[in-house]
Design a protein around this motif. Structure first.
Motif, PDB file in Angstrom:
ATOM      1  N   ALA A  89      34.827 -47.157   7.224  1.00 58.48           N
ATOM      2  CA  ALA A  89      33.454 -47.686   7.272  1.00 58.48           C
ATOM      3  C   ALA A  89      33.234 -48.608   8.465  1.00 58.48           C
ATOM      4  O   ALA A  89      32.132 -48.657   9.026  1.00 58.48           O
ATOM      5  N   VAL A  97      26.297 -45.885   9.140  1.00 62.37           N
ATOM      6  CA  VAL A  97      27.210 -45.419   8.102  1.00 62.37           C
ATOM      7  C   VAL A  97      26.381 -44.933   6.921  1.00 62.37           C
ATOM      8  O   VAL A  97      25.557 -45.690   6.385  1.00 62.37           O
ATOM      9  N   THR A  99      26.243 -44.057   3.168  1.00 63.21           N
ATOM     10  CA  THR A  99      27.035 -44.421   1.985  1.00 63.21           C
ATOM     11  C   THR A  99      26.713 -43.474   0.841  1.00 63.21           C
ATOM     12  O   THR A  99      25.795 -43.700   0.067  1.00 63.21           O
ATOM     13  N   THR A 110      30.683 -50.591   2.041  1.00 68.30           N
ATOM     14  CA  THR A 110      29.381 -50.889   2.641  1.00 68.30           C
ATOM     15  C   THR A 110      29.386 -52.283   3.261  1.00 68.30           C
ATOM     16  O   THR A 110      28.865 -52.491   4.366  1.00 68.30           O
ATOM     17  N   ALA A 113      31.185 -52.107   6.503  1.00 69.91           N
ATOM     18  CA  ALA A 113      30.344 -51.537   7.559  1.00 69.91           C
ATOM     19  C   ALA A 113      29.365 -52.573   8.101  1.00 69.91           C
ATOM     20  O   ALA A 113      29.161 -52.683   9.320  1.00 69.91           O
ATOM     21  N   ILE A 114      28.749 -53.331   7.196  1.00 70.96           N
ATOM     22  CA  ILE A 114      27.795 -54.362   7.621  1.00 70.96           C
ATOM     23  C   ILE A 114      28.479 -55.401   8.493  1.00 70.96           C
ATOM     24  O   ILE A 114      27.977 -55.791   9.558  1.00 70.96           O
ATOM     25  N   LYS A 118      27.391 -52.239  11.671  1.00 67.05           N
ATOM     26  CA  LYS A 118      26.832 -50.887  11.536  1.00 67.05           C
ATOM     27  C   LYS A 118      25.533 -50.935  10.716  1.00 67.05           C
ATOM     28  O   LYS A 118      25.460 -51.631   9.697  1.00 67.05           O
ATOM     29  N   VAL A 120      23.187 -49.221   7.944  1.00 66.58           N
ATOM     30  CA  VAL A 120      23.582 -48.520   6.725  1.00 66.58           C
ATOM     31  C   VAL A 120      22.448 -47.624   6.243  1.00 66.58           C
ATOM     32  O   VAL A 120      21.326 -48.104   6.013  1.00 66.58           O
ATOM     33  N   LEU A 122      21.476 -46.012   3.188  1.00 67.33           N
ATOM     34  CA  LEU A 122      21.914 -46.339   1.831  1.00 67.33           C
ATOM     35  C   LEU A 122      21.562 -45.237   0.841  1.00 67.33           C
ATOM     36  O   LEU A 122      20.416 -45.098   0.424  1.00 67.33           O
ATOM     37  N   THR A 127      25.159 -50.474  -4.407  1.00 67.86           N
ATOM     38  CA  THR A 127      25.390 -51.497  -3.389  1.00 67.86           C
ATOM     39  C   THR A 127      24.429 -52.661  -3.564  1.00 67.86           C
ATOM     40  O   THR A 127      24.826 -53.830  -3.503  1.00 67.86           O
ATOM     41  N   LEU A 146      19.132 -51.820   6.949  1.00 66.50           N
ATOM     42  CA  LEU A 146      19.445 -51.168   5.685  1.00 66.50           C
ATOM     43  C   LEU A 146      18.347 -50.143   5.435  1.00 66.50           C
ATOM     44  O   LEU A 146      17.216 -50.501   5.094  1.00 66.50           O
TER      45      LEU A 146
END
Length: 389
Positions: A89, A97, A99, A110, A113-114, A118, A120, A122, A127, A146
């Motif tokens: 991730a 990314v 998810t 997740t 990744a944050i 990155k 996301v 979602l 999450t 996001l």
């Protein structure tokens, strides 16, 4: 070309995302793949998309994975387990990314990744449902985006494009009604696993299909919408829309209502999450309103769908309570799919677990993970038959 990492590559979300990448090779490339236990499918994906790094959830499968791709000239980095998925991730130059991991298992990767900067896409509800109090501050801290990749929240996000700050008045989430929307309540004690997995409109994995049958998926989406769009629970409504053509709506301050429509196809919200703010041309079937026919709506039957109200209550309680609700639901659905409990025991076990929980108003990540484990254990204990000595 946007560089993408995909978590849950062999699941429903993952395979549809890779369909998009294959269709748009000049737009997207794969940096990393993380998968569950579908080894053969993962090997095929590695050969086609040539990722730089790959994780498989079950460490015992790592030697078989190494052997299966030993002939490749360019070998990806191979890793395994929860730590391996988090490593994927956060890896490399991936800009976004996706998810697609089902359940609370998607929370930690997740967050990884944050923290790696990155964006996301979602597709994992849990999450925000379980980790919202922790995830949202991290999104702000690391300056990432996001972007909702499920159909309902993507619809809301699309409708909000161009709406001025403060213009949103109400969110209307549409629900298909799931497998039992036309069943009388009196027939629900007879439900089998096979019955629950017959979703009338969407092709999804077993867990989310059962969630659709209980309408817990819509209750979870209410909590997710609260976190994503900053709307109070009193301003989020659910309406049954059997045709699944309108994927959700927003009402503005002047009572204007905007809706996003399309055939039931998860590729559309996934594509928008990946291409935003651009719109890519597709050769997919265009919506024909005449062919779609009548679009109908009805209020949800609370006697048939008690999980929906449980979700509203958990959301309003806040803190770690949504994490408990989510974990209790995951465990109860797993028991139902294993035919260890009945369909109607799902909401009963969830409600009992939430009632027993001593909530934490401002939970840390450790609090959320602890609440998650506690809820699972509580459901398992409550589902065991009493042995009389």
């Amino acid at each position: 070309m946007k560089a993408i990492t995909l978590l849950g590559s062999t699941g429903s979300i993952g395979t549809q995302t890779l369909d998009i990448v294959a269709q748009y090779p000049e737009q997207f490339r794969i940096v990393g793949l993380a998968a569950g236990r579908s080894l053969d499918k993962l090997v095929t994906q590695i050969r086609q998309f040539r990722p730089q790094i790959v994780a498989i959830a079950d460490p015992s499968q790592l030697p078989d994975l190494q052997a299966a791709i030993a002939d490749l000239n360019e070998q990806p980095i191979l890793t395994a387990g929860a730590e391996g998925v988090a490593e994927v991730a956060a890896y490399g130059d991936a800009e976004a990314v996706v998810t697609g991991i089902v359940g609370c298992a998607g929370l930690l990767p997740t967050i990884a990744a944050i923290k790696a900067g990155k964006d996301v896409a979602l597709a994992n509800k849990e999450t925000l449902i379980a980790g919202g109090p922790v995830v949202l501050p991290l999104v702000e801290q690391y300056g990432v985006k996001l972007l909702p990749a499920d159909s309902e929240h993507s619809a809301i996000f699309q409708c909000l494009q161009g709406v001025p700050s403060g213009g949103l008045r109400r969110i209307l989430l549409t629900a298909s009604g799931g497998a039992f929307r036309d069943w009388p309540v009196e027939k629900l004690p007879q439900v089998t696993v096979a019955d629950a997995l017959k979703h009338p409109n969407w092709s999804m994995g077993p867990k989310i299909t059962v969630d659709s049958a209980t309408l817990m998926n819509k209750g979870l989406e209410v909590i997710e919408a609260h976190y994503l769009f900053g709307v109070d629970y009193d301003q989020i409504d659910i309406v049954i829309h059997p045709q699944s053509i309108i994927h959700s709506l927003i009402e503005l301050q002047d009572t204007s209502v905007l809706a996003q429509l399309g055939w039931p196809d998860m590729r559309l919200p996934l594509l928008y999450a990946l291409s935003w703010p651009d719109r890519l041309y597709t050769d997919w079937a265009q919506l024909d309103l005449v062919k779609a026919g009548d679009l109908t709506f009805r209020a949800p039957n609370h006697a048939k769908y008690p999980c929906m109200q449980l979700a509203y209550a958990a959301g309003r309680a806040g803190g770690a309570m949504p994490a408990v609700l989510n974990a209790a639901n995951e465990q109860a659905v797993a028991l139902f799919l294993a035919e260890q409990i009945s369909f109607l025991e799902i909401p009963r076990l969830i409600e009992q677990t939430c009632e027993r929980f001593e909530n934490t108003a401002q939970p840390t990540l450790e609090d959320i993970l602890s609440a998650d484990q506690w809820a699972r254990q509580t459901v398992l204990a409550a589902s065991q038959p009493v042995v009389l000595s």
